[in-house]
Design an enzyme around this catalytic site. Structure first.
Site, mmCIF file in Angstrom:
data_model
loop_
_atom_site.group_PDB
_atom_site.id
_atom_site.type_symbol
_atom_site.label_atom_id
_atom_site.label_comp_id
_atom_site.label_asym_id
_atom_site.label_seq_id
_atom_site.Cartn_x
_atom_site.Cartn_y
_atom_site.Cartn_z
ATOM 1 N N SER A 141 0.860 -1.067 -0.088
ATOM 2 C CA SER A 141 0.578 -0.271 -0.025
ATOM 3 C C SER A 141 0.887 1.240 0.165
ATOM 4 O O SER A 141 1.837 1.375 0.395
ATOM 5 C CB SER A 141 -1.004 0.146 0.967
ATOM 6 O OG SER A 141 -1.534 0.981 1.357
ATOM 7 N N TYR A 154 -1.871 -0.584 10.316
ATOM 8 C CA TYR A 154 -1.704 -1.423 8.915
ATOM 9 C C TYR A 154 -0.483 -0.333 8.476
ATOM 10 O O TYR A 154 0.485 -1.371 7.428
ATOM 11 C CB TYR A 154 -2.648 -0.237 8.382
ATOM 12 C CG TYR A 154 -3.054 -0.203 6.690
ATOM 13 C CD1 TYR A 154 -3.795 -1.737 6.828
ATOM 14 C CD2 TYR A 154 -3.002 0.345 5.499
ATOM 15 C CE1 TYR A 154 -4.088 -2.251 5.051
ATOM 16 C CE2 TYR A 154 -3.316 0.543 4.806
ATOM 17 C CZ TYR A 154 -3.179 -1.376 4.229
ATOM 18 O OH TYR A 154 -4.390 -1.503 2.732
ATOM 19 N N THR A 189 -12.790 -0.180 -2.855
ATOM 20 C CA THR A 189 -13.441 -1.478 -2.548
ATOM 21 C C THR A 189 -14.419 -1.838 -1.701
ATOM 22 O O THR A 189 -14.391 -0.719 -0.203
ATOM 23 C CB THR A 189 -12.399 -2.770 -2.505
ATOM 24 O OG1 THR A 189 -11.297 -1.866 -1.319
ATOM 25 C CG2 THR A 189 -10.819 -2.482 -3.715
HETATM 26 N N1 NAP Z 1 -8.654 -0.400 -1.001
HETATM 27 C C1 NAP Z 1 -8.106 0.560 -0.918
HETATM 28 O O1 NAP Z 1 -8.265 1.337 -1.639
HETATM 29 C C2 NAP Z 1 -6.086 -0.027 -0.681
HETATM 30 C C3 NAP Z 1 -5.277 0.314 -0.724
HETATM 31 C C4 NAP Z 1 -4.126 -0.428 -0.516
HETATM 32 C C5 NAP Z 1 -3.790 -1.066 -0.791
HETATM 33 N N2 NAP Z 1 -4.324 -2.674 -0.299
HETATM 34 C C6 NAP Z 1 -4.695 -3.686 -0.110
HETATM 35 O O2 NAP Z 1 -5.316 -3.955 -1.017
HETATM 36 C C7 NAP Z 1 -5.434 -5.622 -0.521
HETATM 37 C C8 NAP Z 1 -7.160 -5.984 -1.232
HETATM 38 O O3 NAP Z 1 -8.232 -5.499 -0.579
HETATM 39 P P1 NAP Z 1 -9.471 -5.032 -0.964
HETATM 40 O O4 NAP Z 1 -9.416 -3.211 -1.278
HETATM 41 O O5 NAP Z 1 -9.269 -5.544 -2.559
HETATM 42 O O6 NAP Z 1 -10.492 -5.309 -0.020
HETATM 43 P P2 NAP Z 1 -11.644 -6.208 0.133
HETATM 44 O O7 NAP Z 1 -12.544 -5.575 -0.931
HETATM 45 O O8 NAP Z 1 -11.659 -6.003 2.082
HETATM 46 O O9 NAP Z 1 -10.976 -7.859 -0.010
HETATM 47 C C9 NAP Z 1 -9.888 -8.239 0.767
HETATM 48 C C10 NAP Z 1 -10.013 -9.592 0.396
HETATM 49 O O10 NAP Z 1 -9.014 -10.341 1.657
HETATM 50 C C11 NAP Z 1 -9.625 -11.638 2.309
HETATM 51 N N3 NAP Z 1 -9.756 -11.531 3.562
HETATM 52 C C12 NAP Z 1 -10.102 -11.182 5.148
HETATM 53 N N4 NAP Z 1 -9.777 -10.863 5.910
HETATM 54 C C13 NAP Z 1 -8.636 -13.045 5.362
HETATM 55 C C14 NAP Z 1 -8.852 -13.642 6.355
HETATM 56 N N5 NAP Z 1 -8.602 -14.179 7.227
HETATM 57 N N6 NAP Z 1 -8.585 -14.705 5.557
HETATM 58 C C15 NAP Z 1 -8.271 -15.429 4.144
HETATM 59 N N7 NAP Z 1 -8.592 -13.831 3.664
HETATM 60 C C16 NAP Z 1 -9.184 -13.159 4.263
HETATM 61 C C17 NAP Z 1 -11.646 -11.276 1.757
HETATM 62 O O11 NAP Z 1 -11.806 -12.475 1.411
HETATM 63 P P3 NAP Z 1 -13.059 -13.325 2.738
HETATM 64 O O12 NAP Z 1 -13.491 -12.141 3.605
HETATM 65 O O13 NAP Z 1 -13.711 -14.093 1.573
HETATM 66 O O14 NAP Z 1 -11.866 -14.052 3.376
HETATM 67 C C18 NAP Z 1 -11.138 -10.367 1.042
HETATM 68 O O15 NAP Z 1 -11.327 -11.061 0.051
HETATM 69 C C19 NAP Z 1 -5.263 -5.421 0.774
HETATM 70 O O16 NAP Z 1 -4.160 -6.253 1.319
HETATM 71 C C20 NAP Z 1 -4.851 -4.124 0.729
HETATM 72 O O17 NAP Z 1 -4.563 -4.345 2.354
HETATM 73 C C21 NAP Z 1 -6.209 -1.757 -0.703
#
Ligand code: NAP
Length: 266
Positions: A141, A154, A189
């Site tokens: 991130s 985080y 997301t």
């Molecule tokens: N959105 C942003 O602005 C942003 C910015 C920078 C970085 N990121 C990073 O991008 C990555 C994906 O996030 P996202 O934004 O796409 O959010 P998201 O839509 O909530 O996706 C998160 C994913 O992680 C899974 N997950 C959560 N807890 C888990 C667990 N205990 N075991 C297995 N799977 C788990 C969730 O699936 P289940 O609930 O089905 O388990 C979901 O598929 C993360 O690492 C986040 O830090 C996001």
């Protein structure tokens, strides 16, 4: 890498957001996929919405169940016979002042956003070394490169990923193993956000709602993977997070002086 066609790619966090968008785009480009997260029904939905569901396996897992992750690696390798690319992506976000964040929350974020990645990596590494090939793609991130108010747990976990995977890159380059650390800015997301007392927050931040769409992020990520990029920024071309990366990199003292004056982000 010119094409993802027939590449065997394991994606964690594939049920939602960035992981889901990546799965759809990678499938459309001919990749063979293993999709992991906790929610089997959502993974099935993602699989069935992809271009080639016949080339997709679902491997449910809980990234916080550390005792089970090595067995999941064995199971993942068995599905197609080998793995070419591991996309570490599952995770949660966090919002709370340090003074109001319980140590248990730091441990919870670290367990999911850092330790699960390194446990899976260590278990998969012998397979990559034996094949003299393999590719770890790690979703960090912008908060893995900077620090702002409310994000200590985080940011700490994301910064830790850079330390670990930079060291690993230096060790495994001689085996032809590649590592790309993705640095996303705000991506639209439904990411879960944990508070200082361990409860999940219901309201989403304005920045995430106004971020790049997950589908566009997936396109940028796939381009970065094909280019075997080192540490690509993923996000809006013009945005505060890109500016922050630039100032932190080239004017770190100015950055440290400015951040406390910019107020606490929502
Ligand atoms: N959105 C942003 O602005 C942003 C910015 C920078 C970085 N990121 C990073 O991008 C990555 C994906 O996030 P996202 O934004 O796409 O959010 P998201 O839509 O909530 O996706 C998160 C994913 O992680 C899974 N997950 C959560 N807890 C888990 C667990 N205990 N075991 C297995 N799977 C788990 C969730 O699936 P289940 O609930 O089905 O388990 C979901 O598929 C993360 O690492 C986040 O830090 C996001």
């Amino acid at each position: 890498m010119k094409s993802l066609k027939d590449q065997i790619i394991w994606i964690t966090g594939a049920s939602s957001g960035i992981g889901k968008a990546l799965a759809c785009e990678m499938s459309a480009q001919g990749a063979k996929l293993i999709l992991s997260s906790r929610r089997i029904d959502e993974l099935e939905r993602v699989k069935n919405n992809c271009a080639h569901p016949d080339n997709i396996f679902i491997l449910p897992l809980d990234l916080t169940d550390s005792t089970n992750l090595e067995a999941k690696v064995v199971a993942a390798i068995a599905l197609f016979g080998h793995i070419d690319i591991m996309v570490h992506n599952g995770g949660i976000s966090q919002r709370a002042l340090v003074a109001e964040t319980e140590i248990a929350v730091h441990r919870q974020v670290m367990e999911l956003n850092y330790f699960s990645y390194i446990i899976l990596t260590k278990a998969l590494l012998p397979h990559f070394i034996e094949r003299r090939s393999g590719y770890f793609v790690v979703t960090s991130s912008v908060m893995g490169k900077i620090g702002t108010p409310l994000r200590a747990a985080y940011a700490a976990a994301k910064h830790a990923l850079h330390g670990y995977f930079d060291c690993l890159r230096a060790e495994v380059d001689r085996y032809g193993i590649k590592i790309t650390i993705l640095v996303p800015g705000y991506i639209q997301t439904p990411i879960s956000v944990i508070s200082g007392d361990g409860n999940f927050l219901s309201s989403k931040s304005e920045q995430i709602s106004g971020g790049l769409s997950a589908n566009k992020a997936a396109v940028q990520i796939i381009k970065a993977i094909k280019n075997e990029a080192y540490e690509p920024y993923i996000g809006r071309f013009i945005g505060e997070e890109r500016l922050a990366l630039f100032v932190k990199r080239f004017l770190p003292i100015l950055f440290a002086k400015l951040i406390p004056r910019l107020g606490t982000p929502k």
